[in-house]
Design a protein around this motif. Structure first.
Motif, PDB file in Angstrom:
ATOM      1  N   GLN A 196      89.119 116.096 116.371  1.00  0.00           N
ATOM      2  CA  GLN A 196      89.227 117.341 115.610  1.00  0.00           C
ATOM      3  C   GLN A 196      89.470 117.064 114.125  1.00  0.00           C
ATOM      4  O   GLN A 196      89.148 117.877 113.275  1.00  0.00           O
ATOM      5  CB  GLN A 196      90.355 118.223 116.173  1.00  0.00           C
ATOM      6  CG  GLN A 196      90.168 119.686 115.778  1.00  0.00           C
ATOM      7  CD  GLN A 196      91.400 120.524 116.040  1.00  0.00           C
ATOM      8  OE1 GLN A 196      92.380 120.487 115.312  1.00  0.00           O
ATOM      9  NE2 GLN A 196      91.355 121.291 117.126  1.00  0.00           N
ATOM     10  N   SER A 197      90.038 115.907 113.837  1.00  0.00           N
ATOM     11  CA  SER A 197      90.328 115.584 112.441  1.00  0.00           C
ATOM     12  C   SER A 197      89.085 115.214 111.641  1.00  0.00           C
ATOM     13  O   SER A 197      89.155 115.083 110.424  1.00  0.00           O
ATOM     14  CB  SER A 197      91.328 114.436 112.366  1.00  0.00           C
ATOM     15  OG  SER A 197      92.504 114.779 113.039  1.00  0.00           O
ATOM     16  N   ARG A 198      87.977 114.995 112.299  1.00  0.00           N
ATOM     17  CA  ARG A 198      86.663 114.765 111.685  1.00  0.00           C
ATOM     18  C   ARG A 198      86.539 113.427 110.960  1.00  0.00           C
ATOM     19  O   ARG A 198      85.574 112.706 111.176  1.00  0.00           O
ATOM     20  CB  ARG A 198      86.272 115.909 110.734  1.00  0.00           C
ATOM     21  CG  ARG A 198      86.387 117.287 111.364  1.00  0.00           C
ATOM     22  CD  ARG A 198      85.914 118.365 110.421  1.00  0.00           C
ATOM     23  NE  ARG A 198      86.682 118.361 109.189  1.00  0.00           N
ATOM     24  CZ  ARG A 198      86.435 119.145 108.172  1.00  0.00           C
ATOM     25  NH1 ARG A 198      85.432 119.985 108.208  1.00  0.00           N
ATOM     26  NH2 ARG A 198      87.190 119.102 107.089  1.00  0.00           N
ATOM     27  N   PHE A 254      87.911 114.792 123.371  1.00  0.00           N
ATOM     28  CA  PHE A 254      88.233 114.168 122.077  1.00  0.00           C
ATOM     29  C   PHE A 254      88.141 115.156 120.917  1.00  0.00           C
ATOM     30  O   PHE A 254      88.846 115.027 119.933  1.00  0.00           O
ATOM     31  CB  PHE A 254      87.336 112.953 121.808  1.00  0.00           C
ATOM     32  CG  PHE A 254      85.902 113.271 121.542  1.00  0.00           C
ATOM     33  CD1 PHE A 254      85.468 113.603 120.272  1.00  0.00           C
ATOM     34  CD2 PHE A 254      84.954 113.222 122.569  1.00  0.00           C
ATOM     35  CE1 PHE A 254      84.143 113.889 120.023  1.00  0.00           C
ATOM     36  CE2 PHE A 254      83.625 113.525 122.326  1.00  0.00           C
ATOM     37  CZ  PHE A 254      83.217 113.861 121.051  1.00  0.00           C
ATOM     38  N   SER A 255      87.298 116.184 121.069  1.00  0.00           N
ATOM     39  CA  SER A 255      87.162 117.087 119.916  1.00  0.00           C
ATOM     40  C   SER A 255      88.303 118.085 119.814  1.00  0.00           C
ATOM     41  O   SER A 255      88.352 118.870 118.876  1.00  0.00           O
ATOM     42  CB  SER A 255      85.817 117.806 119.931  1.00  0.00           C
ATOM     43  OG  SER A 255      85.518 118.249 121.217  1.00  0.00           O
ATOM     44  N   SER A 256      89.233 118.068 120.770  1.00  0.00           N
ATOM     45  CA  SER A 256      90.418 118.911 120.557  1.00  0.00           C
ATOM     46  C   SER A 256      91.648 118.075 120.225  1.00  0.00           C
ATOM     47  O   SER A 256      92.753 118.593 120.149  1.00  0.00           O
ATOM     48  CB  SER A 256      90.677 119.807 121.764  1.00  0.00           C
ATOM     49  OG  SER A 256      90.504 119.123 122.956  1.00  0.00           O
ATOM     50  N   GLU A 408      83.142 117.700 102.103  1.00  0.00           N
ATOM     51  CA  GLU A 408      83.402 118.778 103.043  1.00  0.00           C
ATOM     52  C   GLU A 408      82.170 119.073 103.901  1.00  0.00           C
ATOM     53  O   GLU A 408      82.272 119.259 105.112  1.00  0.00           O
ATOM     54  CB  GLU A 408      83.870 120.020 102.281  1.00  0.00           C
ATOM     55  CG  GLU A 408      84.343 121.169 103.134  1.00  0.00           C
ATOM     56  CD  GLU A 408      85.481 120.812 104.090  1.00  0.00           C
ATOM     57  OE1 GLU A 408      86.226 119.859 103.809  1.00  0.00           O
ATOM     58  OE2 GLU A 408      85.612 121.492 105.119  1.00  0.00           O
ATOM     59  N   ASP A 412      81.978 118.509 108.002  1.00  0.00           N
ATOM     60  CA  ASP A 412      81.530 119.610 108.868  1.00  0.00           C
ATOM     61  C   ASP A 412      80.382 119.182 109.752  1.00  0.00           C
ATOM     62  O   ASP A 412      80.353 119.472 110.949  1.00  0.00           O
ATOM     63  CB  ASP A 412      81.076 120.796 108.000  1.00  0.00           C
ATOM     64  CG  ASP A 412      82.189 121.806 107.815  1.00  0.00           C
ATOM     65  OD1 ASP A 412      83.224 121.646 108.486  1.00  0.00           O
ATOM     66  OD2 ASP A 412      82.025 122.728 107.010  1.00  0.00           O
ATOM     67  N   SER A 415      81.323 116.715 112.570  1.00  0.00           N
ATOM     68  CA  SER A 415      81.902 117.296 113.773  1.00  0.00           C
ATOM     69  C   SER A 415      80.806 117.945 114.628  1.00  0.00           C
ATOM     70  O   SER A 415      80.852 117.901 115.850  1.00  0.00           O
ATOM     71  CB  SER A 415      83.023 118.276 113.418  1.00  0.00           C
ATOM     72  OG  SER A 415      82.538 119.572 113.263  1.00  0.00           O
ATOM     73  N   LYS A 416      79.783 118.494 113.977  1.00  0.00           N
ATOM     74  CA  LYS A 416      78.672 119.063 114.761  1.00  0.00           C
ATOM     75  C   LYS A 416      77.857 117.968 115.438  1.00  0.00           C
ATOM     76  O   LYS A 416      77.379 118.144 116.560  1.00  0.00           O
ATOM     77  CB  LYS A 416      77.763 119.896 113.857  1.00  0.00           C
ATOM     78  CG  LYS A 416      78.397 121.210 113.444  1.00  0.00           C
ATOM     79  CD  LYS A 416      77.515 121.992 112.498  1.00  0.00           C
ATOM     80  CE  LYS A 416      78.313 123.130 111.902  1.00  0.00           C
ATOM     81  NZ  LYS A 416      77.775 123.601 110.625  1.00  0.00           N
ATOM     82  N   GLN A 419      79.613 116.935 118.424  1.00  0.00           N
ATOM     83  CA  GLN A 419      79.548 118.014 119.414  1.00  0.00           C
ATOM     84  C   GLN A 419      78.176 118.087 120.059  1.00  0.00           C
ATOM     85  O   GLN A 419      77.953 118.890 120.947  1.00  0.00           O
ATOM     86  CB  GLN A 419      79.814 119.353 118.722  1.00  0.00           C
ATOM     87  CG  GLN A 419      81.255 119.678 118.525  1.00  0.00           C
ATOM     88  CD  GLN A 419      81.885 120.144 119.810  1.00  0.00           C
ATOM     89  OE1 GLN A 419      81.321 120.954 120.515  1.00  0.00           O
ATOM     90  NE2 GLN A 419      83.041 119.604 120.127  1.00  0.00           N
ATOM     91  N   SER A 421      75.735 119.387 118.733  1.00  0.00           N
ATOM     92  CA  SER A 421      75.130 120.682 118.439  1.00  0.00           C
ATOM     93  C   SER A 421      74.090 120.590 117.331  1.00  0.00           C
ATOM     94  O   SER A 421      73.403 121.562 117.044  1.00  0.00           O
ATOM     95  CB  SER A 421      76.189 121.730 118.105  1.00  0.00           C
ATOM     96  OG  SER A 421      76.834 121.411 116.904  1.00  0.00           O
TER      97      SER A 421
END
Lengths: 437, 308
Positions: A196-198, A254-256, A408, A412, A415-416, A419, A421
């Protein structure tokens, strides 16, 4: 070191920070408001004590020159220092991470050019790691003094887990991918990750880009070359990361997980995960929170594995080459003189060097091998020292190297990417759009 | 009781009120006005002005016309953030309103145990959003949280790592935090309903459920509008809780407008576009508040007791 983590720590309080800080800074600590220099840095022990100690010794040595320090909580500091500089209320000495943020200060004419001062004080420059200066340099001029410790990113592993599975730590990317199903079959996650911290995910890309395509791939981005993210090596690295995610290479959920709660560290020392890619400060956290994990010699560490057929040098590393001190261009001449004297005499004096080593950190000073060898953490300290001094390329963390705007967007999209996504091609397209910003 | 006190003489009171209205009363509002202008109007004008610049928060402020507006309005992230904000608003309204009405009605009874219960129910509101978010995060950790600790597979989901789950969780936690507040409003509303209405209904043989639907609910009409206005406009400012809980993730699933503003302004150093979002937020909030007022009719702010 906990401090390094907490600088990324996220506090809901940050919501109220901009206003309260903007109000709080009215009428205080402005340039020229009082005699003596001001110095803002991060709180949190043991680092805060070391920083304050250096200031105290400097103040005591010559009572005519006084520095008054103010400490801040990590994330609050990041917003506060930006707001203060924007409002013309910067402290004399600005503590920071160099790179892209320093560049924005330079572009706004807010920090002092130290190039000629370093020429006159060659001794100050000569004792520090040369690699640390790249993040302090903008357009060929030096705007900051590297200080404190060098923090490369390291691959940690749990020796107990590897013993129980009967495997050895992977030396190449092929071995990494072979190990993943083996560990998963035993109910152990191959890699811990505070996704989550990216920026934690970003470390994987930093290494894969370097190992596959060499340092030129990211350098092209940094230099603002058009469509630099579409480099085939970049696409291959992005694809490899998604392959690892699809193969369940990272711990479930892991993403949470955030890095600031140290849950990712706990996964490693409790044996729920076999390996973890993390900064050198993680060693101190494992030592203080992991019970006998470190003292029993169960914590293993190595450099990031090579990628088969990759162009990069496996001795290269990434991370924070140092922390950085700049001088506000809005300070009075008297304040600037005090700051420069502090840079020459106070920063990284013998006592400070000793104290940093005691926390498991390697100061950015050359020739500390003897001191490091005497410490109880000698093995790890030597490893960190060798990585930092032998690396042909010590790349700065991307989010620090780039401007805050580009960083930034990068975080972002990372993280995608993790995911699943967006595809590697979409990632490249999104980031090509902000190159040079 | 009242007749023994000269001060409560209706005529005397009337004259003083008239005099106050003409002389002292406006001055009593001055401090509030100063704060309102200082902390709301001036910053608002400042933000509006900033939205026509491309300031990075550090350097000089250079006007750049509509550049920032153009950047934000053409950014595909904006419709997404608006959509997420809208969804959070609707979902949290739909969860909170029925629960708070039921809870408020229940707590409006005068039995002693209910006083204790209403204190217990009120506790979540006393906690700060950041503390709530950190606590929920720890409880829901897939590896060290409640589910993993008790060995309940159903509970040890990747709560904050999957878009749909994370969104649902945000709505749940927001509701958990604010239901006590709205239950309190409804409790007050229910207590204002004249008892005679219930007594009459009882004589006519109406049961509790019937009483609730034919008396309580219609009488709460204006309370519902007040509470909904607070919920809807308040949902535009959800920030701290979502920031700590998910940081807008995973992959923008919970990136509401207020968070989008913060991230652009303070993380990406884009003060111009962030100000544009701020202006949009103000406009959306204003429109919503006006709409809700319309919905409530002109007399929404009048006493509910009139005409009974």
């Amino acid at each position: 070191m906990a401090n390094q983590l907490s600088r990324r720590t996220v506090l809901g309080l940050a919501a109220g920070v901009p206003l309260s800080l903007a109000l709080g800074s009215c009428g205080t600590s402005g340039p020229g408001a009082s005699s003596g220099a001001t110095y803002w840095f991060l709180n949190g022990q043991p680092q805060e004590g070391i920083r304050t100690g250096a200031v105290d010794r400097f103040n005591k040595a010559d009572p005519s020159e006084k520095i008054s320090p103010t400490t801040f909580q990590n994330d609050a500091y990041k917003t506060k220092i930006k707001t203060a500089i924007g409002a013309g209320q910067a402290p004399t000495i600005i503590w920071g991470w160099g790179g892209g943020t320093l560049r924005t200060y330079v572009k706004a004419g807010q920090v002092e050019d130290l190039t000629s001062w370093f020429d006159q004080n060659a001794k100050v420059k000569g004792r520090l790691f040369p690699t640390a200066f790249s993040a302090a340099t903008v357009d060929g001029k030096i705007y900051a003094l590297p200080c404190e410790t060098v923090q490369p990113i390291i691959m940690y592993y749990n020796k107990r887990v590897f013993d129980s599975v009967g495997a050895r730590p992977p030396q190449t990317w092929g071995e990494v991918m072979d190990l993943v199903p083996k560990l998963n079959a035993k109910g152990i996650a191959p890699f811990s990750l505070g996704g989550q911290s990216r920026w934690t995910n970003m470390m994987w890309l930093e290494f894969l880009f370097d190992r596959i395509g060499g340092p030129e791939v990211f350098q092209a981005v940094f230099d603002g070359q058009k469509d630099a993210w579409s480099n085939p090596a970049a696409i291959e690295a992005l694809t490899k990361v998604q392959d690892l995610v699809r193969a369940d290479g990272f711990i479930k959920g892991f993403s949470s997980i955030t890095a600031d709660s140290n849950a990712d560290q706990a996964l490693l020392y409790t044996g729920k995960a076999a390996m973890m890619l993390h900064g050198s400060w993680s060693y101190g956290i494992q030592q203080s929170q992991g019970g006998d994990f470190v003292s029993s010699g169960s914590l293993g560490f190595m450099n990031f594995p090579a990628v088969d057929g990759g162009k990069g040098d496996p001795s290269d590393t990434v991370g924070n080459p140092a922390q950085y001190l700049s001088i506000s261009s809005k300070a009075t001449d008297e304040q600037k003189k005090i700051a420069k004297d502090f840079f020459a005499k106070g920063v990284l004096d013998d006592e400070e060097i000793k104290q940093w080593i005691g926390t498991g950190g390697v100061p950015v000073v050359k020739g500390t091998q003897d001191l490091l060898a005497k410490d109880r953490n000698a093995e790890f300290l030597k490893f960190t020292y060798d990585i930092a001094s032998n690396a042909k390329v010590f790349a700065q963390s991307w989010d620090q190297a780039l401007s805050p705007t580009a960083a930034e967007t990068l975080l972002d999209n990372i993280s995608k990417l993790f995911q699943l996504s967006i595809t590697p091609q979409q990632f490249a397209t999104n980031l090509n759009a902000v190159i040079g910003q | 009781m009242a007749t023994t006190e000269p001060a409560s003489d209706p005529a005397a009171r009337g004259t003083r009120t008239r005099r106050d209205r003409g002389g002292v009363l406006p001055w009593l509002a001055a401090p509030a006005l100063v704060f309102f202008v200082g902390f709301a109007v001036i910053p608002l004008v400042g933000v509006f002005a900033l939205s026509f610049t491309t300031w990075d928060g550090i350097g000089a402020i250079v006007p750049s016309g509509l550049t920032s507006w153009q950047a934000v309005l053409t950014d595909p992230g904006l419709p997404h953030a608006l959509w997420v904000t809208f969804l959070v608003m609707v979902a949290s309204w739909a969860v909170q309103t029925p629960s708070s009405i039921l809870l408020g009605t229940f707590l409006a009874g005068y039995q002693r145990h209910r006083a204790v219960l209403s204190v217990v129910y009120f506790v979540p509101l006393l906690l700060s959003s950041a503390a709530i978010a950190i606590a929920y995060k720890a409880l829901l950790d897939p590896n060290f949280g409640l589910g993993a600790g008790l060995g309940i597979g159903l509970l040890s989901q990747d709560w904050l790592g999957r878009p749909a789950l994370a969104f649902g969780l945000v709505v749940f936690v927001v509701s958990w935090q604010f239901i006590p507040f709205h239950a309190l409003i409804y409790q007050g509303g229910v207590r204002q309903i004249p008892r005679s209405l219930y007594e009459a209904a009882q004589l006519d043989g109406a049961g509790r459920v019937r009483q609730f639907f034919t008396i309580t609910l219609p009488q709460l009409r204006y309370t519902i509008i007040t509470s909904s206005t607070l919920m809807v406009v308040g949902s535009l400012t959800f920030f701290d809780l979502i920031f700590v809980l998910t940081e807008g993730g995973p992959a923008d699933a919970t990136r509401v407008l207020a968070l989008d503003m913060y991230k652009r302004g303070f993380q990406a150093n884009l003060m111009g576009p962030a100000s544009v979002i701020a202006v949009i937020l103000v406009l959306v909030g204003l429109v919503l508040a006006l709409l809700l007022r319309r919905l409530g009719g002109r007399d929404a702010s009048q006493s509910q007791l009139e005409g009974v």
